[in-house]
Design a protein around this motif. Structure first.
Motif, mmCIF file in Angstrom:
data_model
loop_
_atom_site.group_PDB
_atom_site.id
_atom_site.type_symbol
_atom_site.label_atom_id
_atom_site.label_comp_id
_atom_site.label_asym_id
_atom_site.label_seq_id
_atom_site.Cartn_x
_atom_site.Cartn_y
_atom_site.Cartn_z
ATOM 1 N N GLY A 83 42.826 33.454 37.155
ATOM 2 C CA GLY A 83 43.749 34.587 37.021
ATOM 3 C C GLY A 83 43.346 35.416 35.811
ATOM 4 O O GLY A 83 42.186 35.367 35.374
ATOM 5 N N LYS A 237 48.011 29.060 48.404
ATOM 6 C CA LYS A 237 47.931 27.617 48.624
ATOM 7 C C LYS A 237 49.096 26.867 47.980
ATOM 8 O O LYS A 237 49.559 27.245 46.906
ATOM 9 N N ARG A 292 35.073 31.607 39.426
ATOM 10 C CA ARG A 292 35.807 31.010 38.299
ATOM 11 C C ARG A 292 36.202 29.590 38.663
ATOM 12 O O ARG A 292 35.954 29.137 39.780
ATOM 13 N N GLN A 294 38.876 27.013 39.899
ATOM 14 C CA GLN A 294 39.960 27.214 40.846
ATOM 15 C C GLN A 294 41.165 26.353 40.446
ATOM 16 O O GLN A 294 40.993 25.283 39.855
ATOM 17 N N VAL A 295 42.361 26.801 40.814
ATOM 18 C CA VAL A 295 43.572 26.031 40.520
ATOM 19 C C VAL A 295 43.406 24.576 40.980
ATOM 20 O O VAL A 295 43.703 23.625 40.260
ATOM 21 N N GLU A 296 42.890 24.413 42.198
ATOM 22 C CA GLU A 296 42.846 23.095 42.836
ATOM 23 C C GLU A 296 41.591 22.298 42.494
ATOM 24 O O GLU A 296 41.267 21.327 43.199
ATOM 25 N N ARG A 338 51.106 21.717 44.267
ATOM 26 C CA ARG A 338 51.418 22.682 43.204
ATOM 27 C C ARG A 338 52.927 22.691 42.988
ATOM 28 O O ARG A 338 53.690 22.964 43.919
ATOM 29 N N ASP A 383 53.252 33.566 36.424
ATOM 30 C CA ASP A 383 53.277 32.790 37.656
ATOM 31 C C ASP A 383 54.239 31.594 37.492
ATOM 32 O O ASP A 383 54.228 30.922 36.464
HETATM 33 P P1 ADP Z 1 43.349 29.801 43.751
HETATM 34 O O1 ADP Z 1 44.822 29.643 43.709
HETATM 35 O O2 ADP Z 1 42.746 29.265 44.967
HETATM 36 O O3 ADP Z 1 42.659 29.349 42.527
HETATM 37 P P2 ADP Z 1 44.052 32.560 43.907
HETATM 38 O O4 ADP Z 1 43.272 33.628 44.590
HETATM 39 O O5 ADP Z 1 45.365 32.185 44.486
HETATM 40 O O6 ADP Z 1 43.063 31.339 43.867
HETATM 41 O O7 ADP Z 1 44.231 33.005 42.381
HETATM 42 C C1 ADP Z 1 44.569 32.160 41.276
HETATM 43 C C2 ADP Z 1 45.405 32.911 40.300
HETATM 44 O O8 ADP Z 1 44.849 34.174 39.993
HETATM 45 C C3 ADP Z 1 46.790 33.166 40.835
HETATM 46 O O9 ADP Z 1 47.701 33.005 39.781
HETATM 47 C C4 ADP Z 1 46.721 34.599 41.323
HETATM 48 O O10 ADP Z 1 47.994 35.197 41.296
HETATM 49 C C5 ADP Z 1 45.753 35.213 40.337
HETATM 50 N N1 ADP Z 1 44.947 36.294 40.935
HETATM 51 C C6 ADP Z 1 43.903 36.162 41.756
HETATM 52 N N2 ADP Z 1 43.380 37.345 42.078
HETATM 53 C C7 ADP Z 1 44.115 38.274 41.445
HETATM 54 C C8 ADP Z 1 44.071 39.712 41.367
HETATM 55 N N3 ADP Z 1 43.159 40.435 42.007
HETATM 56 N N4 ADP Z 1 44.982 40.325 40.610
HETATM 57 C C9 ADP Z 1 45.907 39.610 39.956
HETATM 58 N N5 ADP Z 1 45.990 38.272 39.964
HETATM 59 C C10 ADP Z 1 45.116 37.604 40.702
#
Ligand code: ADP
Ligand code: ADP
Ligand code: MG
Length: 503
Positions: A83, A237, A292, A294-296, A338, A383
């Motif tokens: 993020g 997710k 980057r 990833q959360v998971e 989560r 978040d």
């Molecule tokens: P994941 O959860 O698989 O790691 P996400 O695409 O859901 O990947 O993004 C992770 C975090 O980054 C979340 O908190 C999401 O809200 C934030 N995020 C991802 N892309 C953007 C974007 N383009 N603008 C703002 N926040 C983003």
């Protein structure tokens, strides 16, 4: 060699990164907004600096302010987490200009993969299968209609700059095509400052399966297998597991090779994720790359036995990957839930506030990555995810039982959470059988939101008991661990239940 890392993030991921730094003997610097003064990442770090008011646009996203802190505190490197600035190409570039190591890929890799249209083109050249659809941004509406005729409805209209589940529209009927394109464009313009949208075939009965990759600066790249992320709500997710119950070994190996090829196509270095959409027929297509951590990521760490943050730091230091593809294998099964501060009964509305009581799950095979503690006020500005609960076991069946046990142990009062909702997911037949796709939550919503079984009753009663206990302990001014253990409301409740037969 990196000796001091500034973590340009907050919450659980900031703490998680600092933990690996500490194990590596690296000093840590926290940045925080005024709303996060009491946050655990601030307490955990060796040094901490306030970078502005609560809204992230005025604090965590202020590139120059963060660079000021990095210079003033003599940081060698910046870790962006996920993020915020993690996928911001100009941030990677500015770090480089300032002689500070950005723990992540180059500006080129971030900007190429950050734009979904550019990424699709790049993948086509690299021979990676992409979802059928338009190659260029939609400029001509007639051309768009022609493409849709070719690939057939339903389709997704997607913003090239979209992310986080935002900027996507599903179109099922011909009459909705043009209004959806126009709507998507204006929405993309206001949300991402870029009105490029494109068309992708909607994959029916879709599974979201992604591959973790690691690449060093010497041309070596490996994948660390997949994560099944099809339990989603609004394209975000909620539960992830690895290995995926859907994949066969042959398909897994193929997809892994494509994931490595995708990363190499942009001279990637660092940790990254290649997301695929997979049909029931096991046909798979590149969806996007997340450049980057990833959360998971923890489920991969557990099953493959690699600390991804340490590897990121080693790669940033210019070291070679310490393993080859054939050295890596999946052992056992991991699941992540989560945990959100949200009200599942009020359309999953965020539920920030002060945490009154928290008992985190422990025991064999349990990992808890969080940042809240008793008395902590969860800010409204960010978040609502407060932690991640990860379990590991030898088999999927055992991991499932372990997750149910861990969710049972997990008690939070003061804010509403989705813990009970998660425990219902673990008991939903489609999840238990491993036969689910991204429609899982909407298909099972009625069961997931119902609380008419005994466990639901237990949950509510236990929360009330915990709340009463919290206040009586506060009054007694003796909240010692021994007292808490000898006077456990959970135990009391179980006993009372046995006595009066509340079933
Ligand atoms: P994941 O959860 O698989 O790691 P996400 O695409 O859901 O990947 O993004 C992770 C975090 O980054 C979340 O908190 C999401 O809200 C934030 N995020 C991802 N892309 C953007 C974007 N383009 N603008 C703002 N926040 C983003
Ligand atoms: P984001 O950048 O917001 O993460 P993604 O392109 O990764 O966007 O898509 C997020 C989710 O939306 C996927 O995990 C999947 O559930 C759904 N999705 C995206 N594209 C398709 C598609 N072509 N067919 C079916 N589902 C899709
Ligand atoms: Mg995605």
């Amino acid at each position: 060699m990196i000796k001091k890392v500034l973590v340009a993030n907050r919450g659980e991921i900031a703490v998680r990164i600092m933990r690996s730094c500490r194990e590596m003997g690296i000093r840590t610097i926290a940045v925080f907004s005024e709303a996060d003064r009491n946050s655990l990442h601030v307490r955990y770090a060796d040094e901490a600096y306030c970078v502005g008011p609560p809204p992230s646009a005025e604090s965590y996203l202020k590139i120059e302010k963060i660079l000021d802190v990095a210079r003033a505190s003599n940081a060698d490197a910046i870790h962006p987490g996920y993020g915020f600035l993690s996928e911001n190409a100009s941030f990677s570039k500015r770090c480089k200009e300032e002689g500070i190591i950005f723990i992540g890929p180059s500006e080129y890799a971030i900007s190429t993969m950050g734009d979904k249209i550019t990424a699709r083109k790049k993948m086509m050249t690299a021979g990676v299968p992409v979802v059928p659809g338009t190659v260029e941004p939609i400029a001509d509406e007639n051309l768009a209609l022609e493409t849709i005729k070719e690939i057939g409805l339903p389709v997704m209209i997607k913003a090239s700059a979209g992310g986080g589940g935002k900027g996507m529209r599903l179109v099922k009927r011909t009459e909705d095509i043009l209004p959806s394109i126009r709507g998507a464009k204006s929405e993309a313009k206001s949300a991402f400052g870029n009105d490029s949208v494109y068309i992708e075939k909607y994959i029916e009965s879709p599974h979201h399966i992604e591959f973790q990759i690691l690449a060093d600066k010497h041309g070596n790249a490996v994948h660390l297998f997949e994560r099944e992320c099809s339990v989603q709500r609004r394209h975000q997710k909620v539960v992830e597991e690895t290995p995926s119950p859907l994949l066969t070994d042959a398909i897994r190996a193929e997809m892994g090779q494509y994931a490595v090829a995708a990363a190499q196509a942009v001279n990637y270095d660092g940790a990254g994720t290649i997301e695929f959409i997979v049909g029931d027929d096991l046909k798979y297509y590149f969806l996007e790359m997340n450049t980057r951590l990833q959360v998971e990521h923890p489920i991969t760490e557990r099953v493959v036995g690699v600390d991804l943050v340490k590897e990121q730091i080693n790669i940033a230091n210019g070291l070679k990957l310490p393993f080859k593809q054939e050295d890596l294998k999946q052992t056992g099964h991991a699941i992540e839930c989560r945990i959100y501060a949200e009200d599942t009964k009020q359309n999953f509305m965020p539920s920030p506030g002060r945490v009154k009581h928290i008992s985190e799950p422990l025991g064999l095979g349990v990992r808890h990555d969080g940042y809240v503690y008793e008395g902590f006020e969860i800010p409204i500005y960010y978040d609502p995810m407060i932690s991640k609960l990860i379990v590991w076991a030898k088999t999927r069946e055992e991991a499932l039982m372990r997750m149910k046990r861990a969710l049972f142990e997990y008690k939070i009062t003061g804010v509403k959470t989705n813990i009970y909702f998660l425990s219902k997911i673990m008991r939903t037949p489609d999840f238990v059988s491993g036969k689910y796709n991204t429609h899982f939550i909407e298909d099972n919503l009625q069961f997931l939101l119902s609380e008419d079984d005994c466990d639901g009753l237990c949950q509510d009663m236990a929360l009330i008991a915990a709340f009463v206990d919290y206040h009586s302990r506060k009054e007694a001014h003796k909240p010692t661990l021994a007292r808490r253990l000898s006077h456990s409301p959970w135990k009391d409740f179980g006993r009372r239940r046995g006595m009066f037969g509340v079933d």
